[in-house]
Design an enzyme around this catalytic site. Structure first.
Site, mmCIF file in Angstrom:
data_model
loop_
_atom_site.group_PDB
_atom_site.id
_atom_site.type_symbol
_atom_site.label_atom_id
_atom_site.label_comp_id
_atom_site.label_asym_id
_atom_site.label_seq_id
_atom_site.Cartn_x
_atom_site.Cartn_y
_atom_site.Cartn_z
ATOM 1 N N ARG A 173 5.857 -5.796 2.383
ATOM 2 C CA ARG A 173 5.092 -5.086 1.353
ATOM 3 C C ARG A 173 5.425 -5.569 -0.061
ATOM 4 O O ARG A 173 5.488 -4.779 -1.010
ATOM 5 C CB ARG A 173 5.328 -3.567 1.466
ATOM 6 C CG ARG A 173 4.956 -2.977 2.820
ATOM 7 C CD ARG A 173 3.492 -3.203 3.177
ATOM 8 N NE ARG A 173 3.171 -2.665 4.480
ATOM 9 C CZ ARG A 173 3.152 -3.383 5.618
ATOM 10 N NH1 ARG A 173 3.426 -4.686 5.588
ATOM 11 N NH2 ARG A 173 2.854 -2.814 6.767
ATOM 12 N N SER A 221 -0.478 4.491 5.010
ATOM 13 C CA SER A 221 0.944 4.811 5.140
ATOM 14 C C SER A 221 1.506 5.164 3.767
ATOM 15 O O SER A 221 1.409 4.378 2.827
ATOM 16 C CB SER A 221 1.711 3.622 5.728
ATOM 17 O OG SER A 221 1.276 3.353 7.042
ATOM 18 N N GLU A 228 5.051 3.757 -0.547
ATOM 19 C CA GLU A 228 4.256 2.543 -0.366
ATOM 20 C C GLU A 228 2.995 2.648 -1.218
ATOM 21 O O GLU A 228 2.496 1.653 -1.722
ATOM 22 C CB GLU A 228 3.889 2.353 1.104
ATOM 23 C CG GLU A 228 3.129 1.069 1.377
ATOM 24 C CD GLU A 228 2.995 0.765 2.849
ATOM 25 O OE1 GLU A 228 1.878 0.438 3.286
ATOM 26 O OE2 GLU A 228 4.007 0.845 3.574
#
Length: 303
Positions: free
Chosen positions: A175, A225, A295
């Site tokens: 990420r 998410s 996130e």
């Protein structure tokens, strides 16, 4: 915003692609957020001069893509919001190479891969984001990541220069990419896939999409998410172990289908979501000694 700046924007971008006081809840998958002062659906030719104008006039600017991984504050976004979308979404496939504008949706890109019998991108078929955002954060699912198939990306640097970065130069990790640190705007990406069998590729995409539909709360607004996966753990499992399934703050709730998702169940505000995330992170840390990190990206002004 100063009317003179808006008028100068109109000399770069056609008025039909500019909206004043645009509600960001209409532009995000969370369906949350106050108004953007100026919202522009941009083209590649326009993006550099618009950013240059913002810098010249000390006007803040924010870059967004499909709006699927962001939480916009209830007070909205000041300055100029630049959306990279359908006007930067060309896709060209030849041999086993796909060149894609950063505004193209991953779902559409994977369809082009399928129709050209190209395998390797099936993991991304159901990710609800654009190519630019996917490269920026090295999006992934079901064992695949963008870094596995990316050859290079064209980037407008903070200095206003268009530069092509190789996969290695982008320093892609979980990420994360170098561009998140250095700044810049991803304009397009080049992917290298492998020749495959149409039916096999289609079947795999359908299988992964079914798994996603079965396990994720796709019927409710969310930003995907909510927390990054902590090393050695799964965020959803930690949240479930803290008995937070279905936990609510205002109109925001930890999904009772998948604890890794925060969903908008009743006109949630950004304040609701952020408070819920903080409470969940604190409780998990108290119970498991693991600090969950967002996130989802926070954008704009919050209460």
């Amino acid at each position: 915003m100063d009317r003179e700046i808006i008028d100068r924007i109109y000399t770069i971008v056609n008025k039909s692609n500019v909206t004043l006081d645009s509600p960001m809840k209409s532009h995000t998958s969370f369906r949350i957020g106050g108004n953007a002062d100026v919202y522009i659906d941009i083209s590649e030719e326009e993006i550099a001069p618009v950013i240059s104008l913002c810098k010249e006039t000390n006007t803040s600017y924010t870059i967004i893509g499909n709006g699927s991984n962001i939480l916009v504050g209830d007070k909205g976004i000041r300055g100029v919001t630049i959306r990279i979308g359908s006007r930067m979404a060309d896709i060209d496939a030849h041999d086993n190479i796909i060149n894609v504008g950063s505004g193209a949706l991953l779902s559409r890109t994977t369809s082009v891969a399928l129709n050209n019998n190209l395998t390797g991108m099936e993991f991304a078929a159901g990710i609800p984001g654009s190519v630019g955002g996917a490269v920026l954060m090295n999006a992934g699912a079901y064992g695949g990541e963008i870094k596995d198939i990316l050859v290079s990306a064209r980037v407008l640097t903070p200095e206003g220069v268009v530069k092509e970065y190789s996969n290695e130069e982008l320093e892609l990790s979980y990420r994360h990419s170098k561009i998140m640190e250095t700044g810049g705007v991803i304009l397009s990406a080049t992917f290298k896939l492998q020749q495959g069998d149409y039916d096999s590729i289609k079947n795999k995409m359908q299988e992964l999409n079914k798994r996603r539909t079965d396990k994720q709360p796709l019927n409710l607004p969310s930003a995907g998410s909510t927390f990054k996966r902590p090393e050695g753990h799964f965020a959803g499992k930690l949240i479930e172990d803290s008995n937070l399934r279905g936990y609510r703050v205002g109109g925001a709730m930890v999904s009772d289908k998948h604890c890794g998702f925060v969903v908008n169940v009743d006109n949630a505000t950004a304040h609701d979501v952020r408070q819920l995330m903080e409470n969940v992170s604190d409780k998990v840390y108290e119970d498991a000694g693991v600090r969950l990190e967002p996130e989802v990206r926070f954008i704009g002004e919050f209460d």
